[in-house]
Design an enzyme around this catalytic site. Structure first.
Site, short mmCIF file in Angstrom:
data_model
loop_
_atom_site.label_atom_id
_atom_site.label_comp_id
_atom_site.label_asym_id
_atom_site.label_seq_id
_atom_site.Cartn_x
_atom_site.Cartn_y
_atom_site.Cartn_z
N GLY A 111 0.84 -1.19 0.00
CA GLY A 111 0.00 0.00 0.00
C GLY A 111 0.87 1.24 0.00
O GLY A 111 2.01 1.21 0.45
N GLN A 167 3.52 9.83 0.71
CA GLN A 167 4.79 9.10 0.86
C GLN A 167 5.75 9.35 -0.31
O GLN A 167 6.94 9.07 -0.21
CB GLN A 167 4.53 7.59 1.02
CG GLN A 167 3.86 7.27 2.36
CD GLN A 167 3.65 5.79 2.51
OE1 GLN A 167 2.66 5.24 2.04
NE2 GLN A 167 4.58 5.12 3.15
N CYS A 185 6.31 0.09 7.51
CA CYS A 185 5.95 1.22 6.66
C CYS A 185 7.12 1.57 5.75
O CYS A 185 8.26 1.61 6.20
CB CYS A 185 5.59 2.41 7.55
SG CYS A 185 5.11 3.88 6.62
N LEU A 186 6.80 1.82 4.47
CA LEU A 186 7.87 2.16 3.53
C LEU A 186 8.56 3.46 3.93
O LEU A 186 9.70 3.70 3.54
CB LEU A 186 7.30 2.30 2.11
CG LEU A 186 6.77 0.99 1.50
CD1 LEU A 186 6.05 1.28 0.19
CD2 LEU A 186 7.90 0.00 1.26
N HIS A 234 -4.08 2.00 7.95
CA HIS A 234 -2.69 2.48 7.91
C HIS A 234 -2.54 3.59 6.86
O HIS A 234 -1.96 4.64 7.13
CB HIS A 234 -1.78 1.29 7.61
CG HIS A 234 -0.32 1.62 7.50
ND1 HIS A 234 0.63 1.10 8.35
CD2 HIS A 234 0.36 2.40 6.62
CE1 HIS A 234 1.83 1.57 8.00
NE2 HIS A 234 1.69 2.35 6.95
N GLU A 235 -3.11 3.35 5.68
CA GLU A 235 -2.96 4.32 4.58
C GLU A 235 -3.81 5.56 4.80
O GLU A 235 -3.38 6.68 4.49
CB GLU A 235 -3.31 3.68 3.24
CG GLU A 235 -2.48 2.46 2.85
CD GLU A 235 -0.98 2.71 2.90
OE1 GLU A 235 -0.55 3.85 2.74
OE2 GLU A 235 -0.23 1.73 3.11
N HIS A 294 -2.10 7.88 6.93
CA HIS A 294 -1.10 8.68 6.20
C HIS A 294 -1.72 9.95 5.62
O HIS A 294 -1.10 11.01 5.64
CB HIS A 294 -0.50 7.88 5.04
CG HIS A 294 0.70 7.04 5.40
ND1 HIS A 294 1.83 7.57 5.98
CD2 HIS A 294 0.95 5.72 5.24
CE1 HIS A 294 2.72 6.59 6.17
NE2 HIS A 294 2.21 5.46 5.73
ZN LIG Z 1 3.02 3.59 5.88
#
Ligand SMILES: [Zn+2]
Length: 198
Positions: free
Chosen positions: A58, A63, A106-107, A148-149, A152
């Site tokens: 995701g 990001q 998380c990226l 989670h997204e 963000h």
């Molecule tokens: Zn993340």
């Protein structure tokens, strides 16, 4: 001397740099999307390209430094065909009382994993790429990933859901790393794809 460049590829998509902690842009509240135009389609394409390359399951637009309420996702397993999903202006409209705990990553916080407890099921309304309103009820990994997204898009990170002690430790580690490697890109080789939610 600049070496001769190889011929340009015809594809329009591009892998973009993923911003990582402690980049302050991760704390921005993203703006809603009002129109699906060419730039937005390009953004979505780049987000998929970046997400698959990372690899992650995701990604939120912020990001890659774009403060728009756009989320891309693909929860297909390695041996399954791709299942790309786009959520525009996603919003949680209902959460279950029952919770579930899942090890998240998380990226934007590479190589850090921690168990996070969230509502087990959620209902999410969003717009598709035709700006048609959609609503889904999700549980399991999809519910976790959506929460989670969507976090963000509101400037919230998964480390906000863990203890302050652990969060402070992570922040310290990433602030220190950022000082050491100014301008350097994080390594992707050791990342465990299944845990990098996005
Ligand atoms: Zn993340």
């Amino acid at each position: 001397m600049t070496p001769r460049l190889p011929p340009l590829k015809s594809r329009a998509m591009a892998v973009r740099d993923i911003i990582i902690l402690p980049d302050k842009r991760l704390r921005l509240k993203s703006e809603p999307v009002k129109a699906v135009d060419k730039p937005l389609r390009a953004l979505v394409n780049d987000m998929f390209e970046t997400m698959y390359a990372a690899p992650g399951i995701g990604l939120a637009a912020i990001q890659i430094g774009v403060p728009r309420r756009v989320v891309t996702m693909d929860l297909a397993k390695k041996d399954e065909p791709k299942q790309p999903q786009v959520f525009i202006n996603p919003e949680v409209t209902w959460t279950s009382d029952e919770t579930a705990t899942y090890e998240e990553g998380c990226l934007s916080i590479p190589e850090y994993y921690e168990e996070v407890t969230r509502p087990k099921s959620v209902r999410v309304k969003f717009l598709d790429l035709d700006l048609k309103p959609q609503e889904i009820e999700a549980e399991g990994l999809l519910a976790t990933c959506l929460q989670h997204e969507i976090d963000h898009t509101n400037g919230v990170l998964f480390i906000d859901h863990i203890s302050k002690l652990k969060r402070d430790m992570v922040m310290k580690k990433f602030k220190k790393a950022a000082k050491k490697t100014v301008g350097a890109k994080p390594l992707a080789e050791d990342q465990e794809p299944s845990h990098h939610i996005g």
